[in-house]
Scaffold this motif. Structure first.
Motif, short mmCIF file in Angstrom:
data_model
loop_
_atom_site.label_atom_id
_atom_site.label_comp_id
_atom_site.label_asym_id
_atom_site.label_seq_id
_atom_site.Cartn_x
_atom_site.Cartn_y
_atom_site.Cartn_z
N PRO A 266 1.07 -0.95 -0.07
CA PRO A 266 -0.19 -0.10 -0.04
C PRO A 266 0.74 1.27 -0.03
O PRO A 266 2.41 1.48 0.82
CB PRO A 266 -1.05 -0.17 1.33
N PHE A 267 0.99 1.94 -0.98
CA PHE A 267 1.54 3.76 -0.35
C PHE A 267 1.34 4.12 -0.53
O PHE A 267 1.63 5.18 0.24
CB PHE A 267 1.51 4.07 -2.36
N GLY A 268 -0.12 4.43 0.19
CA GLY A 268 -1.04 5.95 0.89
C GLY A 268 -0.92 6.95 -0.67
O GLY A 268 -1.61 6.44 -1.25
N GLN A 269 -1.22 8.06 0.06
CA GLN A 269 -1.96 9.35 -1.04
C GLN A 269 -1.35 9.99 -1.82
O GLN A 269 0.12 9.68 -1.74
CB GLN A 269 -2.70 10.09 0.73
N LEU A 270 -1.91 9.39 -3.07
CA LEU A 270 -0.92 9.82 -4.19
C LEU A 270 -1.32 11.61 -4.26
O LEU A 270 -2.42 11.99 -4.57
CB LEU A 270 -0.95 9.33 -5.40
N VAL A 271 -0.31 12.61 -3.55
CA VAL A 271 -0.32 14.16 -3.88
C VAL A 271 0.69 14.62 -4.68
O VAL A 271 1.78 15.16 -4.10
CB VAL A 271 -0.66 14.42 -2.06
N GLY A 272 -0.37 16.01 -5.08
CA GLY A 272 0.78 16.70 -6.15
C GLY A 272 -0.35 17.54 -7.02
O GLY A 272 -0.47 18.26 -6.45
N ALA A 273 0.57 17.57 -7.74
CA ALA A 273 0.23 19.36 -8.58
C ALA A 273 -0.24 19.05 -10.06
O ALA A 273 0.12 18.09 -10.75
CB ALA A 273 1.02 20.59 -8.89
N ASN A 274 -0.67 20.07 -11.28
CA ASN A 274 -0.81 19.67 -12.14
C ASN A 274 0.07 21.14 -12.45
O ASN A 274 0.80 21.60 -12.42
CB ASN A 274 -2.15 20.60 -12.97
N ARG A 275 0.74 20.80 -13.55
CA ARG A 275 1.22 21.70 -14.74
C ARG A 275 1.45 22.16 -16.09
O ARG A 275 1.49 21.45 -16.99
CB ARG A 275 2.87 20.61 -14.10
N HIS A 276 1.54 23.74 -16.58
CA HIS A 276 1.38 23.81 -17.10
C HIS A 276 3.59 24.23 -17.51
O HIS A 276 3.63 25.13 -16.77
CB HIS A 276 0.35 25.49 -17.61
N GLN A 277 2.82 24.78 -19.32
CA GLN A 277 4.67 24.08 -19.13
C GLN A 277 5.25 26.12 -19.10
O GLN A 277 5.95 26.80 -19.45
CB GLN A 277 4.62 24.03 -21.38
N ASP A 278 3.97 26.83 -18.95
CA ASP A 278 4.26 28.65 -19.52
C ASP A 278 5.43 29.37 -17.77
O ASP A 278 5.72 28.15 -17.07
CB ASP A 278 2.44 28.97 -18.87
N PHE A 279 6.19 29.67 -18.64
CA PHE A 279 7.80 30.45 -18.07
C PHE A 279 7.17 31.52 -18.56
O PHE A 279 6.84 32.58 -19.09
CB PHE A 279 8.51 30.03 -18.26
N ALA A 280 7.67 32.54 -17.29
CA ALA A 280 7.98 33.65 -17.31
C ALA A 280 8.84 34.73 -18.16
O ALA A 280 9.57 33.67 -18.64
CB ALA A 280 8.39 34.63 -16.28
N TYR A 281 8.33 35.23 -19.48
CA TYR A 281 9.20 36.26 -20.41
C TYR A 281 9.38 35.00 -21.81
O TYR A 281 8.49 35.04 -22.36
CB TYR A 281 11.06 36.73 -20.02
N VAL A 282 9.04 33.94 -21.64
CA VAL A 282 9.70 32.44 -22.94
C VAL A 282 8.47 32.22 -23.23
O VAL A 282 8.70 31.22 -23.73
CB VAL A 282 10.76 32.17 -22.62
N GLY A 283 7.11 32.42 -21.99
CA GLY A 283 5.92 31.45 -22.38
C GLY A 283 6.56 29.62 -22.34
O GLY A 283 7.02 29.67 -21.32
N ASN A 284 5.54 29.02 -23.77
CA ASN A 284 6.46 27.46 -23.44
C ASN A 284 7.46 27.09 -23.79
O ASN A 284 8.40 26.36 -23.93
CB ASN A 284 5.57 27.15 -23.98
N ALA A 285 8.56 28.35 -24.61
CA ALA A 285 9.57 27.36 -24.94
C ALA A 285 10.40 27.73 -23.51
O ALA A 285 12.21 28.59 -23.89
CB ALA A 285 10.61 28.63 -25.68
N LEU A 286 11.14 26.52 -23.26
CA LEU A 286 11.78 26.86 -21.74
C LEU A 286 12.56 25.07 -22.94
O LEU A 286 12.82 24.24 -23.13
CB LEU A 286 10.80 26.03 -20.95
#
Length: 606
Positions: A266-286
């Motif tokens: 048993p692993f327990g709870q799976l807790v995390g987050a969503n992720r957009h690829q957006d970054f300051a200034y460069v938009g998606n171009a990481l």
């Protein structure tokens, strides 16, 4: 002159509300095809170009492609370009709104932005006429490229099964050997297997091989052990093609009553987050390095699962999740939009097929989300999407399919449903496990910021404190379960630009520059103090959420994963010790509140 990955324009720090450029952008590259590619098939591989694309080689259109999140490949050899010759490649990239292919929704009503350009890496690839195919270009169900899957997995042993797809683009039959080596996480050879194969001109053959591993190092979030599958196509003693596929040996099960079980436990709870690829200034171009840093920031915050929102991410981000030990839910592009034209559904399904073909070997992939997020779609679409996940990964241990519990055909057929804490306690609780795809939003108006989980870092101490405690309250609720509810992903860990609002989304635990807010430290405190992660931040931690200013609250809140915290003020003139609550059915480490201990005027006397 520009370099890829490239953004059509640098964004202002706050560029929401459709302030990014939308329209046509042209790229041209003049070059000489290297002479050392003589006798090889030469192609250009674009990892991602936003929107609609037309690609030209020496003035002739060779590819017309729709969709901004999956790779595009063009063959220079098939276009008649020879080694040593000059070549000009032109790319038309158009990130304008277009309802005909997913996501489909106009940017002015979209929760993210269609930042334009060739925003991911571009590669020139030269291969022998007899070589391993590209899984997406091969366009065969559960085929193409290298496909690794596992059987009989336990701590005592595992069978690593490798299917290698070999094509002969030459003019004569070739007899070659497919050689596969399995290298363990410490760099030692487990076993090498070789299989001779005869491939006719224009033919493709798939070679199946199996390697048994004794006492395997199993992949898990806290111990992300990676094996290397090294593939070689050999003509006699010479290697004429090959590559490396990193894999993790693991087995998992979703038990409707016991929850998520990883590697038999048993692993327990799976807790995390969503992720957009957006970054300051460069938009998606990481660049790839920043993709890796983003993944590490999320793992440092204690995230063990990432739902990609709302499209497949850069391959380097997926690689980073393998290395750092974060499960991933991979979503097909789409958000609150449905087009009744049957062609639209076909594009969605093709995206899903290509996602699975691209990402199927990643140990981080736990679920596919083959439907359109928060969208009303017909049942036949839902069922076909589910069947595609099974067809494209027809082996045991396959990643499962997930979708909203109330969407057509989902509750009756899908492997896991999206819902909320407490849904498992209802009389009509689903039979499947339940996961919250987006938690933390207490918004009462999607256009406004009238909720307590959104706070710009620039707003200072009090708003960020309210945000952190709001997220802590919701985080705590993720541990309320009968066993059926297994966790959720926060919306959203990074502030980002969006189409429908003039302000950025400010609900992140980091800002758009990846500077942490107080909420990051609340997340970080939920990792066990005795965790010794090989890459991510781990171990005991204490963070005092207080600036000691004239505007600071009398109460002092501390985030810690220790058993107790001692707070001293005024050079030790006063001190208090309080326990950190680690209660079953609640978040691993509750915030510690020292009541009424700060007085600005009193502090001035010391």
């Amino acid at each position: 002159v520009v370099s890829t990955p490239h953004s059509v324009q640098l964004m202002p720090a706050e560029a929401s509300g459709c302030r990014n450029y939308q329209g046509v952008a042209w790229y041209r590259k003049h070059f000489i095809v290297p002479e050392e590619t003589a006798g090889k098939d030469v192609a250009l591989h674009f990892e991602g170009i936003m929107g609609k694309q037309k690609i030209y080689v020496n003035g002739k259109e060779v590819k017309d492609h729709l969709g901004g999140y999956l790779p595009v490949t063009v063959s220079l050899t098939e276009s008649g370009v020879k080694p040593g010759e000059e070549c000009v490649v032109a790319v038309m990239a158009d990130n304008s709104d277009d309802k005909d292919f997913p996501p489909g929704k106009k940017q002015h009503s979209l929760d993210f932005a269609y930042h334009g350009g060739i925003y991911r890496d571009v590669w020139m690839i030269a291969k022998s006429p007899v070589s391993i195919t590209d899984a997406i270009e091969a366009d065969r169900v559960a085929g193409g490229g290298v496909f690794v899957h596992f059987d009989n997995v336990s701590g005592k042993g595992a069978d690593v099964n490798v299917s290698t797809d070999v094509a002969n683009n030459g003019t004569a039959t070739r007899k070659v050997t497919v050689e596969t080596s399995l290298i363990d996480p410490k760099g030692r050879l487990v076993r090498k297997v070789s299989s001779p194969v005869s491939v006719k001109s224009g033919e493709t053959r798939t070679v199946a091989q199996s390697i048994h591993v004794k006492n395997p190092e199993l992949w898990s979030p806290d111990s992300p052990s990676l094996y290397r599958v090294e593939s070689r196509i050999k003509d006699g003693k010479s290697s004429i093609d090959g590559g490396v596929t990193r894999v993790g040996i693991r087995t998992f099960e979703f038990d409707g009553d016991k929850g998520f079980i990883l590697n038999g436990k048993p692993f327990g709870q799976l807790v995390g987050a969503n992720r957009h690829q957006d970054f300051a200034y460069v938009g998606n171009a990481l660049p790839n390095s920043q993709q890796w840093r983003d993944a590490k920031r999320l793992r440092d915050a204690g995230c063990r699962i990432i739902r990609v929102a709302h499209y497949p991410q850069d391959p380097s981000f997926m690689d980073a999740c393998d290395e750092l030990g974060m499960f991933v839910i991979v979503a097909t592009p789409g958000w609150q939009y449905w087009n009744k034209n049957p062609k639209f559904a076909e594009y969605v399904h093709q995206n899903t097929r290509e996602i699975i073909r691209r990402d199927r070997n990643h140990p981080c992939v736990l679920m596919w989300e083959p439907i359109l997020n928060e969208t009303r779609y017909p049942e036949n679409f839902s069922l076909e999407a589910l069947q595609i996940t099974k067809d494209e990964y027809p082996y045991p241990g396959r990643p499962i399919a997930a979708a909203d519990v109330h969407s057509a055909g989902v509750k009756e057929n899908y492997d896991l449903v999206y819902g909320w804490p407490g849904d498992d306690e209802k009389a009509d609780a689903p039979r499947q496990n339940i996961f919250t795809r987006e938690w933390g939003e207490n918004v009462d108006d999607w256009y406004a910021h009238n909720n307590d989980n959104r706070a710009s870092r620039s707003w200072g101490e009090r708003p960020m404190k309210v945000q952190a405690l709001s997220l802590a309250k919701t985080y705590d609720g993720l541990y309320r379960t009968t066993g059926k509810f297994i966790g959720g992903a926060q919306w959203h860990p990074f502030d980002h630009q969006r189409g429908y609002h003039p302000d950025p989304y400010w609900g992140g635990i980091y800002d758009a520059f990846r500077q942490p807010k107080y909420a990051y430290h609340m997340f970080r405190s939920q990792t066990a103090h005795d965790l010794d992660h090989p890459v991510a931040e781990s171990g005991p931690m204490v963070y005092i959420m207080h600036e000691m200013s004239q505007f600071s609250d009398p109460d002092v809140v501390v985030f810690s994963n220790c058993d107790s915290v001692r707070l001293s003020i005024y050079d030790g003139a006063r001190s208090w010790t309080l326990p950190v609550r680690h209660e079953a059915g609640h978040m691993p480490s509750a915030p510690v509140v020292f009541k009424n201990v700060w007085d600005f005027w009193e502090a001035r006397d010391y």
